[in-house]
Design a protein around this motif. Structure first.
Motif, PDB file in Angstrom:
ATOM      1  N   PRO A  33       0.818  -1.212   0.000  1.00  0.00           N
ATOM      2  CA  PRO A  33       0.000   0.000   0.000  1.00  0.00           C
ATOM      3  C   PRO A  33       0.852   1.262   0.000  1.00  0.00           C
ATOM      4  O   PRO A  33       1.887   1.324   0.668  1.00  0.00           O
ATOM      5  N   VAL A  34       0.426   2.241  -0.775  1.00  0.00           N
ATOM      6  CA  VAL A  34       1.095   3.533  -0.827  1.00  0.00           C
ATOM      7  C   VAL A  34       0.220   4.522  -0.066  1.00  0.00           C
ATOM      8  O   VAL A  34      -0.914   4.781  -0.451  1.00  0.00           O
ATOM      9  N   TYR A  35       0.770   5.053   1.021  1.00  0.00           N
ATOM     10  CA  TYR A  35       0.054   6.019   1.850  1.00  0.00           C
ATOM     11  C   TYR A  35       0.511   7.417   1.453  1.00  0.00           C
ATOM     12  O   TYR A  35       1.583   7.864   1.848  1.00  0.00           O
ATOM     13  N   ARG A  36      -0.292   8.091   0.690  1.00  0.00           N
ATOM     14  CA  ARG A  36       0.080   9.408   0.178  1.00  0.00           C
ATOM     15  C   ARG A  36       0.073  10.486   1.245  1.00  0.00           C
ATOM     16  O   ARG A  36       0.668  11.532   1.072  1.00  0.00           O
ATOM     17  N   SER A  37      -0.603  10.238   2.357  1.00  0.00           N
ATOM     18  CA  SER A  37      -0.703  11.258   3.392  1.00  0.00           C
ATOM     19  C   SER A  37       0.511  11.274   4.318  1.00  0.00           C
ATOM     20  O   SER A  37       0.694  12.216   5.078  1.00  0.00           O
ATOM     21  N   LYS A  38       1.340  10.248   4.282  1.00  0.00           N
ATOM     22  CA  LYS A  38       2.514  10.194   5.155  1.00  0.00           C
ATOM     23  C   LYS A  38       3.520  11.254   4.744  1.00  0.00           C
ATOM     24  O   LYS A  38       3.670  11.580   3.571  1.00  0.00           O
ATOM     25  N   LYS A  39       4.245  11.755   5.739  1.00  0.00           N
ATOM     26  CA  LYS A  39       5.253  12.784   5.479  1.00  0.00           C
ATOM     27  C   LYS A  39       6.479  12.200   4.764  1.00  0.00           C
ATOM     28  O   LYS A  39       7.159  12.880   4.044  1.00  0.00           O
ATOM     29  N   MET A  40       6.739  10.922   4.983  1.00  0.00           N
ATOM     30  CA  MET A  40       7.891  10.264   4.360  1.00  0.00           C
ATOM     31  C   MET A  40       7.636  10.066   2.869  1.00  0.00           C
ATOM     32  O   MET A  40       6.532   9.726   2.472  1.00  0.00           O
ATOM     33  N   SER A  41       8.650  10.272   2.049  1.00  0.00           N
ATOM     34  CA  SER A  41       8.486  10.091   0.605  1.00  0.00           C
ATOM     35  C   SER A  41       8.272   8.613   0.288  1.00  0.00           C
ATOM     36  O   SER A  41       8.698   7.731   1.037  1.00  0.00           O
ATOM     37  N   MET A  42       7.617   8.361  -0.833  1.00  0.00           N
ATOM     38  CA  MET A  42       7.348   6.986  -1.233  1.00  0.00           C
ATOM     39  C   MET A  42       8.650   6.231  -1.483  1.00  0.00           C
ATOM     40  O   MET A  42       8.756   5.055  -1.146  1.00  0.00           O
ATOM     41  N   THR A  43       9.645   6.893  -2.075  1.00  0.00           N
ATOM     42  CA  THR A  43      10.914   6.203  -2.318  1.00  0.00           C
ATOM     43  C   THR A  43      11.573   5.817  -1.001  1.00  0.00           C
ATOM     44  O   THR A  43      12.134   4.729  -0.890  1.00  0.00           O
ATOM     45  N   ASP A  44      11.482   6.665   0.016  1.00  0.00           N
ATOM     46  CA  ASP A  44      12.038   6.320   1.322  1.00  0.00           C
ATOM     47  C   ASP A  44      11.259   5.167   1.951  1.00  0.00           C
ATOM     48  O   ASP A  44      11.851   4.266   2.550  1.00  0.00           O
ATOM     49  N   GLN A  45       9.916   5.187   1.826  1.00  0.00           N
ATOM     50  CA  GLN A  45       9.090   4.111   2.369  1.00  0.00           C
ATOM     51  C   GLN A  45       9.478   2.769   1.757  1.00  0.00           C
ATOM     52  O   GLN A  45       9.658   1.771   2.465  1.00  0.00           O
ATOM     53  N   LEU A  46       9.599   2.745   0.426  1.00  0.00           N
ATOM     54  CA  LEU A  46       9.902   1.482  -0.260  1.00  0.00           C
ATOM     55  C   LEU A  46      11.330   1.031  -0.021  1.00  0.00           C
ATOM     56  O   LEU A  46      11.593  -0.165   0.091  1.00  0.00           O
ATOM     57  N   ALA A  47      12.262   1.964   0.059  1.00  0.00           N
ATOM     58  CA  ALA A  47      13.643   1.590   0.371  1.00  0.00           C
ATOM     59  C   ALA A  47      13.705   0.965   1.755  1.00  0.00           C
ATOM     60  O   ALA A  47      14.422  -0.017   1.973  1.00  0.00           O
ATOM     61  N   GLN A  48      12.921   1.487   2.697  1.00  0.00           N
ATOM     62  CA  GLN A  48      12.866   0.918   4.041  1.00  0.00           C
ATOM     63  C   GLN A  48      12.275  -0.494   4.013  1.00  0.00           C
ATOM     64  O   GLN A  48      12.810  -1.411   4.639  1.00  0.00           O
ATOM     65  N   VAL A  49      11.186  -0.692   3.259  1.00  0.00           N
ATOM     66  CA  VAL A  49      10.588  -2.026   3.120  1.00  0.00           C
ATOM     67  C   VAL A  49      11.612  -3.000   2.534  1.00  0.00           C
ATOM     68  O   VAL A  49      11.776  -4.119   3.015  1.00  0.00           O
ATOM     69  N   ALA A  50      12.329  -2.555   1.508  1.00  0.00           N
ATOM     70  CA  ALA A  50      13.325  -3.420   0.852  1.00  0.00           C
ATOM     71  C   ALA A  50      14.440  -3.809   1.817  1.00  0.00           C
ATOM     72  O   ALA A  50      14.883  -4.961   1.833  1.00  0.00           O
ATOM     73  N   ARG A  51      14.903  -2.856   2.625  1.00  0.00           N
ATOM     74  CA  ARG A  51      15.979  -3.156   3.579  1.00  0.00           C
ATOM     75  C   ARG A  51      15.522  -4.104   4.678  1.00  0.00           C
ATOM     76  O   ARG A  51      16.322  -4.872   5.210  1.00  0.00           O
ATOM     77  N   GLU A  52      14.233  -4.055   5.023  1.00  0.00           N
ATOM     78  CA  GLU A  52      13.718  -4.899   6.105  1.00  0.00           C
ATOM     79  C   GLU A  52      13.478  -6.345   5.677  1.00  0.00           C
ATOM     80  O   GLU A  52      13.399  -7.229   6.513  1.00  0.00           O
ATOM     81  N   ARG A  53      13.357  -6.590   4.398  1.00  0.00           N
ATOM     82  CA  ARG A  53      13.053  -7.947   3.909  1.00  0.00           C
ATOM     83  C   ARG A  53      14.319  -8.669   3.485  1.00  0.00           C
ATOM     84  O   ARG A  53      15.265  -8.061   2.991  1.00  0.00           O
ATOM     85  N   ASP A  54      14.284  -9.993   3.650  1.00  0.00           N
ATOM     86  CA  ASP A  54      15.400 -10.812   3.175  1.00  0.00           C
ATOM     87  C   ASP A  54      15.421 -10.851   1.649  1.00  0.00           C
ATOM     88  O   ASP A  54      16.479 -10.843   1.033  1.00  0.00           O
ATOM     89  N   ILE A  55      14.240 -10.949   1.038  1.00  0.00           N
ATOM     90  CA  ILE A  55      14.105 -10.984  -0.420  1.00  0.00           C
ATOM     91  C   ILE A  55      13.094  -9.929  -0.821  1.00  0.00           C
ATOM     92  O   ILE A  55      12.023  -9.833  -0.216  1.00  0.00           O
ATOM     93  N   PHE A  56      13.418  -9.142  -1.835  1.00  0.00           N
ATOM     94  CA  PHE A  56      12.526  -8.070  -2.265  1.00  0.00           C
ATOM     95  C   PHE A  56      12.572  -7.932  -3.783  1.00  0.00           C
ATOM     96  O   PHE A  56      13.626  -7.693  -4.358  1.00  0.00           O
ATOM     97  N   HIS A  57      11.432  -8.164  -4.425  1.00  0.00           N
ATOM     98  CA  HIS A  57      11.277  -7.927  -5.863  1.00  0.00           C
ATOM     99  C   HIS A  57      10.110  -6.968  -6.016  1.00  0.00           C
ATOM    100  O   HIS A  57       9.030  -7.230  -5.486  1.00  0.00           O
ATOM    101  N   LEU A  58      10.302  -5.884  -6.753  1.00  0.00           N
ATOM    102  CA  LEU A  58       9.244  -4.903  -6.951  1.00  0.00           C
ATOM    103  C   LEU A  58       9.104  -4.636  -8.440  1.00  0.00           C
ATOM    104  O   LEU A  58      10.083  -4.339  -9.118  1.00  0.00           O
TER     105      LEU A  58
END
Length: 138
Positions: A33-58
């Protein structure tokens, strides 16, 4: 394609689609999910998700899908750069019904050169609606 090749590939979708009970299905299919109301940029959100996962394909289509545009969005590049991930270039050629990935780009910050290289890779693919696709290359 990702299911046929036996790997999970996530995709982005507006957070409004993640309501009960549809949200369970969307996440199971790989929806993020993309939360447009968050102050954090979408690229930062997704980079954080990618770093937290062992495997990440987007899976991202940077040129858009609804209308022709000469300029591609660059968020996919910044996500990969911030997360320290390579970009695998998958092209779909509609007339031959083939999917190819023969190039990998490791983001190094030289976005103008690397975006031109990425666009050049896709110029030989033909989509279902070729009139809606442009690389912006001369």
């Amino acid at each position: 394609y990702s299911r046929a090749m036996n790997f999970r590939c996530d995709f982005l979708m507006k957070s409004e689609w993640f309501f009960w009970p549809l949200g369970i299905l969307m996440r199971w299919l790989g929806g993020i999910p993309v939360y447009r109301s968050k102050k954090m940029s979408m690229t930062d959100q997704l980079a954080q998700v990618a770093r937290e996962r062992d495997i990440f394909h987007l899976c991202i289509t940077p040129e858009g899908t609804r209308s022709r545009t000469e300029e591609w969005k660059k968020g996919f590049y910044y996500i990969a750069l911030k997360a320290g991930l390579p970009i695998l270039l998958y092209g779909i050629d509609y007339p031959t019904k083939t999917i190819r990935c023969t190039q990998v780009v490791v983001p190094n910050g030289n976005i103008d050169k690397q975006m031109n290289d990425i666009k050049a890779y896709f110029k030989d693919f033909t989509g279902r609606h070729p009139e809606k696709f442009a690389t912006g290359l001369k």
